[in-house]
Design an enzyme around this catalytic site. Sequence first.
Site, PDB file in Angstrom:
ATOM      1  N   GLU A  97      -5.352 -17.278  41.438  1.00 49.84           N
ATOM      2  CA  GLU A  97      -6.017 -16.052  41.878  1.00 49.84           C
ATOM      3  C   GLU A  97      -5.250 -14.836  41.373  1.00 49.84           C
ATOM      4  O   GLU A  97      -4.025 -14.833  41.362  1.00 49.84           O
ATOM      5  CB  GLU A  97      -6.066 -16.046  43.411  1.00 49.84           C
ATOM      6  CG  GLU A  97      -6.951 -14.988  44.013  1.00 49.84           C
ATOM      7  CD  GLU A  97      -7.037 -15.113  45.547  1.00 49.84           C
ATOM      8  OE1 GLU A  97      -7.384 -16.202  46.059  1.00 49.84           O
ATOM      9  OE2 GLU A  97      -6.736 -14.118  46.215  1.00 49.84           O
ATOM     10  N   ASP A  99      -5.321 -10.781  42.159  1.00 50.54           N
ATOM     11  CA  ASP A  99      -5.895  -9.919  43.200  1.00 50.54           C
ATOM     12  C   ASP A  99      -5.598  -8.440  43.087  1.00 50.54           C
ATOM     13  O   ASP A  99      -4.432  -8.057  42.980  1.00 50.54           O
ATOM     14  CB  ASP A  99      -5.216 -10.233  44.553  1.00 50.54           C
ATOM     15  CG  ASP A  99      -5.729 -11.452  45.205  1.00 50.54           C
ATOM     16  OD1 ASP A  99      -6.874 -11.792  45.010  1.00 50.54           O
ATOM     17  OD2 ASP A  99      -4.933 -12.053  45.953  1.00 50.54           O
ATOM     18  N   GLU A 101      -6.408  -5.495  45.936  1.00 46.86           N
ATOM     19  CA  GLU A 101      -7.003  -5.204  47.245  1.00 46.86           C
ATOM     20  C   GLU A 101      -6.686  -3.765  47.593  1.00 46.86           C
ATOM     21  O   GLU A 101      -5.529  -3.346  47.487  1.00 46.86           O
ATOM     22  CB  GLU A 101      -6.435  -6.113  48.335  1.00 46.86           C
ATOM     23  CG  GLU A 101      -7.064  -7.485  48.349  1.00 46.86           C
ATOM     24  CD  GLU A 101      -6.658  -8.301  49.565  1.00 46.86           C
ATOM     25  OE1 GLU A 101      -7.510  -8.992  50.128  1.00 46.86           O
ATOM     26  OE2 GLU A 101      -5.482  -8.237  49.957  1.00 46.86           O
ATOM     27  N   HIS A 114      -2.896  -3.186  46.836  1.00 45.57           N
ATOM     28  CA  HIS A 114      -2.133  -4.400  47.114  1.00 45.57           C
ATOM     29  C   HIS A 114      -2.479  -5.404  46.004  1.00 45.57           C
ATOM     30  O   HIS A 114      -3.656  -5.584  45.697  1.00 45.57           O
ATOM     31  CB  HIS A 114      -2.616  -4.876  48.484  1.00 45.57           C
ATOM     32  CG  HIS A 114      -2.089  -6.172  48.967  1.00 45.57           C
ATOM     33  ND1 HIS A 114      -1.064  -6.261  49.863  1.00 45.57           N
ATOM     34  CD2 HIS A 114      -2.471  -7.443  48.700  1.00 45.57           C
ATOM     35  CE1 HIS A 114      -0.825  -7.538  50.140  1.00 45.57           C
ATOM     36  NE2 HIS A 114      -1.661  -8.270  49.449  1.00 45.57           N
ATOM     37  N   THR A 115      -1.486  -5.988  45.365  1.00 41.65           N
ATOM     38  CA  THR A 115      -1.763  -6.978  44.309  1.00 41.65           C
ATOM     39  C   THR A 115      -1.058  -8.294  44.637  1.00 41.65           C
ATOM     40  O   THR A 115      -0.059  -8.313  45.353  1.00 41.65           O
ATOM     41  CB  THR A 115      -1.263  -6.496  42.927  1.00 41.65           C
ATOM     42  OG1 THR A 115       0.158  -6.371  42.956  1.00 41.65           O
ATOM     43  CG2 THR A 115      -1.890  -5.160  42.540  1.00 41.65           C
ATOM     44  N   ASN A 116      -1.619  -9.371  44.091  1.00 42.40           N
ATOM     45  CA  ASN A 116      -0.989 -10.673  44.305  1.00 42.40           C
ATOM     46  C   ASN A 116      -1.396 -11.599  43.161  1.00 42.40           C
ATOM     47  O   ASN A 116      -2.413 -11.365  42.488  1.00 42.40           O
ATOM     48  CB  ASN A 116      -1.427 -11.269  45.648  1.00 42.40           C
ATOM     49  CG  ASN A 116      -0.429 -12.274  46.226  1.00 42.40           C
ATOM     50  OD1 ASN A 116       0.544 -12.659  45.570  1.00 42.40           O
ATOM     51  ND2 ASN A 116      -0.672 -12.704  47.449  1.00 42.40           N
ATOM     52  N   ARG A 125       3.286 -13.372  46.361  1.00 47.34           N
ATOM     53  CA  ARG A 125       3.819 -12.569  45.255  1.00 47.34           C
ATOM     54  C   ARG A 125       3.247 -11.149  45.337  1.00 47.34           C
ATOM     55  O   ARG A 125       2.787 -10.594  44.359  1.00 47.34           O
ATOM     56  CB  ARG A 125       3.446 -13.196  43.919  1.00 47.34           C
ATOM     57  CG  ARG A 125       4.009 -14.590  43.714  1.00 47.34           C
ATOM     58  CD  ARG A 125       3.828 -15.019  42.265  1.00 47.34           C
ATOM     59  NE  ARG A 125       4.438 -16.293  42.011  1.00 47.34           N
ATOM     60  CZ  ARG A 125       3.767 -17.437  41.852  1.00 47.34           C
ATOM     61  NH1 ARG A 125       2.451 -17.450  41.917  1.00 47.34           N
ATOM     62  NH2 ARG A 125       4.412 -18.561  41.607  1.00 47.34           N
ATOM     63  N   GLU A 126       3.324 -10.570  46.527  1.00 44.75           N
ATOM     64  CA  GLU A 126       2.706  -9.266  46.724  1.00 44.75           C
ATOM     65  C   GLU A 126       3.516  -8.133  46.097  1.00 44.75           C
ATOM     66  O   GLU A 126       4.737  -8.098  46.214  1.00 44.75           O
ATOM     67  CB  GLU A 126       2.549  -8.953  48.224  1.00 44.75           C
ATOM     68  CG  GLU A 126       1.532  -9.803  48.949  1.00 44.75           C
ATOM     69  CD  GLU A 126       2.116 -11.086  49.524  1.00 44.75           C
ATOM     70  OE1 GLU A 126       3.330 -11.333  49.353  1.00 44.75           O
ATOM     71  OE2 GLU A 126       1.346 -11.839  50.158  1.00 44.75           O
ATOM     72  N   TRP A 191      -4.702  -5.567  60.369  1.00 42.33           N
ATOM     73  CA  TRP A 191      -3.471  -5.483  59.562  1.00 42.33           C
ATOM     74  C   TRP A 191      -3.474  -4.431  58.465  1.00 42.33           C
ATOM     75  O   TRP A 191      -2.414  -4.002  58.012  1.00 42.33           O
ATOM     76  CB  TRP A 191      -3.140  -6.845  58.921  1.00 42.33           C
ATOM     77  CG  TRP A 191      -4.193  -7.344  57.955  1.00 42.33           C
ATOM     78  CD1 TRP A 191      -5.285  -8.107  58.269  1.00 42.33           C
ATOM     79  CD2 TRP A 191      -4.280  -7.094  56.537  1.00 42.33           C
ATOM     80  NE1 TRP A 191      -6.038  -8.336  57.138  1.00 42.33           N
ATOM     81  CE2 TRP A 191      -5.439  -7.742  56.062  1.00 42.33           C
ATOM     82  CE3 TRP A 191      -3.473  -6.387  55.624  1.00 42.33           C
ATOM     83  CZ2 TRP A 191      -5.839  -7.698  54.729  1.00 42.33           C
ATOM     84  CZ3 TRP A 191      -3.868  -6.350  54.286  1.00 42.33           C
ATOM     85  CH2 TRP A 191      -5.041  -7.010  53.855  1.00 42.33           C
ATOM     86  N   GLY A 195      -0.227  -1.335  58.915  1.00 38.10           N
ATOM     87  CA  GLY A 195       0.054  -2.624  59.529  1.00 38.10           C
ATOM     88  C   GLY A 195      -0.810  -2.930  60.739  1.00 38.10           C
ATOM     89  O   GLY A 195      -0.424  -3.737  61.591  1.00 38.10           O
TER      90      GLY A 195
END
Length: 278
Positions: A97, A99, A101, A114-116, A125-126, A191, A195
Amino acid sequence: MASKILIGLLFTTFVIAASGNFNQDFEITWGDGRAKIPNDGQLLTLSLDKASGSGFRSRNEYLFGKIDMQLKLVPGNSAGTVTAYYLSSADWDTHDEIDFEFLGNLSGDPYILHTNVFTQGKGNREQQFYLWFDPTKDFHTYSVLWNPQSIIFSVDGTPIRQFNNLESKGVAFPKKQAMRIFSSLWNADDWATRGGLVKTDWSQAPFTASYKSFNAQACVWTSSGSSCSSNQDSWMKESLDSTGQARIQWVQKNYMIYNYCTDTKSFPQGFPPECSIA
Ligand SMILES: *[C@@H]1O[C@H](CO)[C@@H](O)[C@H](O)[C@H]1NC(C)=O
């Protein structure tokens, strides 16, 4: 159903796997009418209200590509909303994947990008970034270059993240499983914003994100194989040049707000191998 235009030019094969029409390239997967492709297929909109979000996916599956999409995110008070735009393979346990976000915020407060990267089912692996512009005012281009050597995330042509093929160091790299493009707009106010401290203001609903100008130079994967007959396409060999390296360092120095590779709490036993290799 699959729509692809293959244009073979002398000596070089360009695989243009996008028709430029959302009706042909994508299908709406959920949201009960909240996802729309109005007019002539040049625009797609997702919306979210208290009852449901919405989403779509590509009709094609791809195995490597250079994929651009323009997005305009939920404006105003978007706290608690998440617009996810990602590539993913099917088999969950071992899925790959890539990502993007976008985590919404109160009016005037910054979105978080936000990436992963997941390989063989393993994520964690954010990396997170602020953007250097307001992503709700205009459309901006979010791109993934995915070839056998690396994955490069870019925003308006500026690379923000690179994940190199380090199979030689024992890190799995996505190269055997085809991926579809997915996107969804949903609520994650437990979240997403500060947060989870800031909840969605449903009086602002429906929330809307828009998409246009999808462009993919990519290898379309079908049961009979890949549409890429050779690896001659330039994006298949593309890597960051010195200008690209300088840009990525500029972004990471000025806009990166979280990096798993420096999060000692998450990795008390030491960082994953890809973290020690620049
Ligand atoms: C929202 O704004 C606050 C305050 O500026 C900031 O700390 C936070 O990173 C922003 N983004 C999200 C998604 O919470």
